[in-house]
Design a protein around this motif. Structure first.
Motif, PDB file in Angstrom:
ATOM      1  N   TYR A  80      30.065  35.390  46.760  1.00 14.84           N
ATOM      2  CA  TYR A  80      28.956  34.454  46.972  1.00 14.84           C
ATOM      3  C   TYR A  80      27.954  35.023  47.977  1.00 14.84           C
ATOM      4  N   MET A  81      28.452  35.656  49.053  1.00 13.51           N
ATOM      5  CA  MET A  81      27.547  36.267  50.024  1.00 13.51           C
ATOM      6  C   MET A  81      26.772  37.425  49.409  1.00 13.51           C
ATOM      7  N   GLY A  82      27.422  38.176  48.517  1.00 12.57           N
ATOM      8  CA  GLY A  82      26.717  39.245  47.810  1.00 12.57           C
ATOM      9  C   GLY A  82      25.616  38.709  46.925  1.00 12.57           C
ATOM     10  N   LEU A  83      25.894  37.585  46.273  1.00  8.21           N
ATOM     11  CA  LEU A  83      24.878  36.930  45.444  1.00  8.21           C
ATOM     12  C   LEU A  83      23.686  36.491  46.292  1.00  8.21           C
ATOM     13  N   LEU A  84      23.959  35.937  47.466  1.00  2.00           N
ATOM     14  CA  LEU A  84      22.875  35.481  48.346  1.00  2.00           C
ATOM     15  C   LEU A  84      22.022  36.648  48.815  1.00  2.00           C
ATOM     16  N   LYS A  85      22.671  37.750  49.169  1.00  2.00           N
ATOM     17  CA  LYS A  85      21.916  38.936  49.605  1.00  2.00           C
ATOM     18  C   LYS A  85      21.016  39.427  48.485  1.00  2.00           C
ATOM     19  N   ALA A  86      21.546  39.502  47.284  1.00  2.00           N
ATOM     20  CA  ALA A  86      20.741  39.958  46.148  1.00  2.00           C
ATOM     21  C   ALA A  86      19.621  38.968  45.843  1.00  2.00           C
ATOM     22  N   THR A  87      19.870  37.684  46.029  1.00  2.00           N
ATOM     23  CA  THR A  87      18.849  36.661  45.799  1.00  2.00           C
ATOM     24  C   THR A  87      17.622  36.931  46.652  1.00  2.00           C
ATOM     25  N   ASN A  88      17.839  37.280  47.923  1.00  2.00           N
ATOM     26  CA  ASN A  88      16.723  37.601  48.814  1.00  2.00           C
ATOM     27  C   ASN A  88      15.993  38.860  48.371  1.00  2.00           C
ATOM     28  N   ASP A  89      16.729  39.815  47.839  1.00  2.00           N
ATOM     29  CA  ASP A  89      16.137  41.106  47.502  1.00  2.00           C
ATOM     30  C   ASP A  89      15.326  41.078  46.197  1.00  2.00           C
ATOM     31  N   VAL A  90      15.619  40.149  45.291  1.00  2.21           N
ATOM     32  CA  VAL A  90      14.915  40.146  44.000  1.00  2.21           C
ATOM     33  C   VAL A  90      13.796  39.114  43.929  1.00  2.21           C
ATOM     34  N   VAL A  91      13.673  38.260  44.947  1.00  2.00           N
ATOM     35  CA  VAL A  91      12.675  37.200  44.867  1.00  2.00           C
ATOM     36  C   VAL A  91      11.253  37.758  44.775  1.00  2.00           C
ATOM     37  N   SER A  92      11.005  38.901  45.426  1.00  2.00           N
ATOM     38  CA  SER A  92       9.663  39.482  45.391  1.00  2.00           C
ATOM     39  C   SER A  92       9.295  40.007  44.014  1.00  2.00           C
ATOM     40  N   PHE A  93      10.287  40.110  43.107  1.00  2.00           N
ATOM     41  CA  PHE A  93      10.025  40.556  41.747  1.00  2.00           C
ATOM     42  C   PHE A  93       9.902  39.380  40.786  1.00  2.00           C
ATOM     43  N   GLY A  94       9.807  38.175  41.343  1.00  6.68           N
ATOM     44  CA  GLY A  94       9.636  36.996  40.498  1.00  6.68           C
ATOM     45  C   GLY A  94      10.938  36.437  39.966  1.00  6.68           C
ATOM     46  N   VAL A  95      12.071  36.788  40.594  1.00  8.07           N
ATOM     47  CA  VAL A  95      13.373  36.296  40.136  1.00  8.07           C
ATOM     48  C   VAL A  95      13.877  35.219  41.095  1.00  8.07           C
ATOM     49  N   HIS A  96      14.148  34.055  40.559  1.00  8.03           N
ATOM     50  CA  HIS A  96      14.698  32.951  41.355  1.00  8.03           C
ATOM     51  C   HIS A  96      16.159  32.767  40.946  1.00  8.03           C
ATOM     52  N   VAL A  97      17.019  32.558  41.942  1.00  7.83           N
ATOM     53  CA  VAL A  97      18.459  32.464  41.677  1.00  7.83           C
ATOM     54  C   VAL A  97      18.997  31.137  42.205  1.00  7.83           C
ATOM     55  N   ASN A  98      19.769  30.440  41.376  1.00  4.47           N
ATOM     56  CA  ASN A  98      20.472  29.220  41.771  1.00  4.47           C
ATOM     57  C   ASN A  98      21.974  29.423  41.562  1.00  4.47           C
ATOM     58  N   SER A  99      22.775  28.949  42.498  1.00  5.75           N
ATOM     59  CA  SER A  99      24.231  29.069  42.373  1.00  5.75           C
ATOM     60  C   SER A  99      24.871  27.695  42.219  1.00  5.75           C
ATOM     61  N   PHE A 100      25.859  27.621  41.345  1.00  5.22           N
ATOM     62  CA  PHE A 100      26.604  26.395  41.108  1.00  5.22           C
ATOM     63  C   PHE A 100      28.085  26.711  41.245  1.00  5.22           C
ATOM     64  N   THR A 101      28.798  25.959  42.090  1.00  4.01           N
ATOM     65  CA  THR A 101      30.210  26.234  42.332  1.00  4.01           C
ATOM     66  C   THR A 101      31.082  25.170  41.679  1.00  4.01           C
ATOM     67  N   TYR A 102      32.269  25.597  41.255  1.00  6.37           N
ATOM     68  CA  TYR A 102      33.195  24.686  40.588  1.00  6.37           C
ATOM     69  C   TYR A 102      34.612  24.883  41.112  1.00  6.37           C
ATOM     70  N   ASN A 103      35.463  23.907  40.867  1.00  9.78           N
ATOM     71  CA  ASN A 103      36.874  23.978  41.220  1.00  9.78           C
ATOM     72  C   ASN A 103      37.584  24.890  40.219  1.00  9.78           C
ATOM     73  N   GLN A 104      38.119  26.007  40.709  1.00  8.38           N
ATOM     74  CA  GLN A 104      38.691  27.012  39.805  1.00  8.38           C
ATOM     75  C   GLN A 104      39.979  26.566  39.131  1.00  8.38           C
ATOM     76  N   TYR A 105      40.510  25.399  39.512  1.00  7.66           N
ATOM     77  CA  TYR A 105      41.734  24.894  38.895  1.00  7.66           C
ATOM     78  C   TYR A 105      41.457  23.732  37.933  1.00  7.66           C
ATOM     79  N   ASP A 106      40.194  23.401  37.738  1.00  7.36           N
ATOM     80  CA  ASP A 106      39.835  22.213  36.962  1.00  7.36           C
ATOM     81  C   ASP A 106      38.856  22.573  35.845  1.00  7.36           C
ATOM     82  N   PRO A 107      39.325  22.676  34.596  1.00  4.58           N
ATOM     83  CA  PRO A 107      38.438  23.069  33.490  1.00  4.58           C
ATOM     84  C   PRO A 107      37.334  22.046  33.209  1.00  4.58           C
ATOM     85  N   VAL A 108      37.613  20.766  33.455  1.00  2.00           N
ATOM     86  CA  VAL A 108      36.587  19.736  33.240  1.00  2.00           C
ATOM     87  C   VAL A 108      35.454  19.914  34.252  1.00  2.00           C
ATOM     88  N   TYR A 109      35.813  20.163  35.498  1.00  2.00           N
ATOM     89  CA  TYR A 109      34.835  20.424  36.552  1.00  2.00           C
ATOM     90  C   TYR A 109      33.976  21.639  36.172  1.00  2.00           C
TER      91      TYR A 109
END
Length: 347
Positions: A80-109
């Motif tokens: 997740y921290m790697g994703l955040l770092k990359a999010t900052n680095d690509v924004v100047s190229f017109g790329v917007h990043v959103n993250s969504f987290t889920y419970n890894q033990y719950d398929p419905v979630y």
């Protein structure tokens, strides 16, 4: 002509942070913003209108589906921290990043979180495919909408993801087998400890186990490898009883392999009388696991570069969306063998 990356280097911040200051997007502390503006004024920096227009034209929305982390399971914090770092680095190229987290033990979630993700109208998706059946439903919808997607950390065969970013789990398990062989007496017994959840849900874990077992089979090494399946691998009286009872009835066990990031739980559950006579090998340099390495409870940890996984996934998908750069089908990160003496360089 000075560029955003030069400003970022001088200010000791990411390019994305500089971009937010230049375009007044907020999200930057007043102290940092003042430092950046002082550097911008010093260099008489002005926005290149052509580059700015290109960035707006190439505006892309990457949405990420990743397991949540907590104090008991910190592994997913690093991707997740790697994703955040990359999010900052690509924004100047017109790329917007959103993250969504889920419970890894719950398929419905997992499915419900994906539905929320779709509301962002992504042009590309990065996902950790934790459940095969539900992943098929998600992928069907992505392909119907013609949205390219990348698998992160877990590689499931039979899908049309444009890339997989993560560890070569089979080879990592094979290496773990080789390390175990070097550290225990000949003809010893070895125990693999895994939770029942991992047996059917996590392809990375099953691949590690396959690689571990195949090391002994392919090299005709006469070790008896056994598996202890625990319903829910957590630090409890029940888990302690199961593990120690097994070790009491199998005194020839000299090595334990935990093919997940939870070896610290196994260490906490094993009685000292057993722990001092057994070599343990596990995965991932989470703070709890690293402490076990430092206090000699664990012999080796195998790192899968989780921070780099998150960062590379965003970079690869951004290049694909903006420049139509076709990625390698598999991007395997280095497999690091961590010991007490070198773990601090991987923290």
């Amino acid at each position: 002509m000075i560029k955003i990356k030069d400003i970022a280097r001088e200010a000791k911040v990411s390019e994305g942070t500089v971009d937010r200051v230049i375009h007044n997007r907020g999200g930057v502390s007043k102290k940092t913003e003042a430092r950046i503006r002082k550097i911008l004024d010093h260099h008489n920096f002005s926005v290149n209108p052509v580059a700015s227009a290109l960035a707006m034209k190439n505006k892309q929305q990457i949405s990420i589906l990743i397991p949540e982390y907590n104090d008991d399971d910190l592994f997913w914090k690093l991707p997740y921290m790697g994703l955040l770092k990359a999010t900052n680095d690509v924004v100047s190229f017109g790329v917007h990043v959103n993250s969504f987290t889920y419970n890894q033990y719950d398929p419905v979630y997992y499915l419900n979180t994906f539905k929320e993700l779709l509301k962002t109208k992504p042009t590309g998706v990065i996902m950790v495919p934790n459940f095969s059946k539900e992943t098929q439903l998600i992928v069907d919808e992505l392909e119907a909408l013609d949205i390219p997607y990348i698998f992160l950390n877990i590689d499931i065969k039979g899908f049309n993801n444009i890339a997989y970013v993560g560890q070569d789990s089979y080879t990592a398990g094979y290496i773990a087998g080789k390390l175990m062989k070097f550290n225990i007496p000949d003809a010893s017994e070895i125990l693999i400890i895994q939770s029942r959840y991992n047996i059917t849900k996590n392809n990375a874990v099953s691949n590690r186990i396959e690689g571990f077992n195949n090391y002994f089979l392919k090299n005709n090494i006469n070790y008896k490898v056994q598996t202890l399946k625990i319903e829910n691998l957590k630090n409890s009286l029940e888990t302690k009883g199961i593990i120690n009872d097994y070790l009491n009835t199998h005194p020839q066990i000299k090595g334990i392999f935990v093919p997940s990031s939870r070896i610290y739980i196994v260490v906490d559950c094993i009685e000292d009388s057993h722990l001092k006579n057994i070599e343990l090998i596990g995965f991932d340099n989470t703070p709890q696991n690293t402490q076990c390495l430092l206090n000699d409870s664990v012999s080796f940890l195998i790192s899968q570069k989780p921070f780099d996984q998150g960062y590379e996934a965003v970079r690869i998908l951004s290049d694909f969306l903006i420049h139509n750069k076709i990625p390698n089908t598999k991007t395997h990160l280095p497999i690091d063998i961590l010991i007490k003496e070198n773990v601090k360089y991987n923290m």
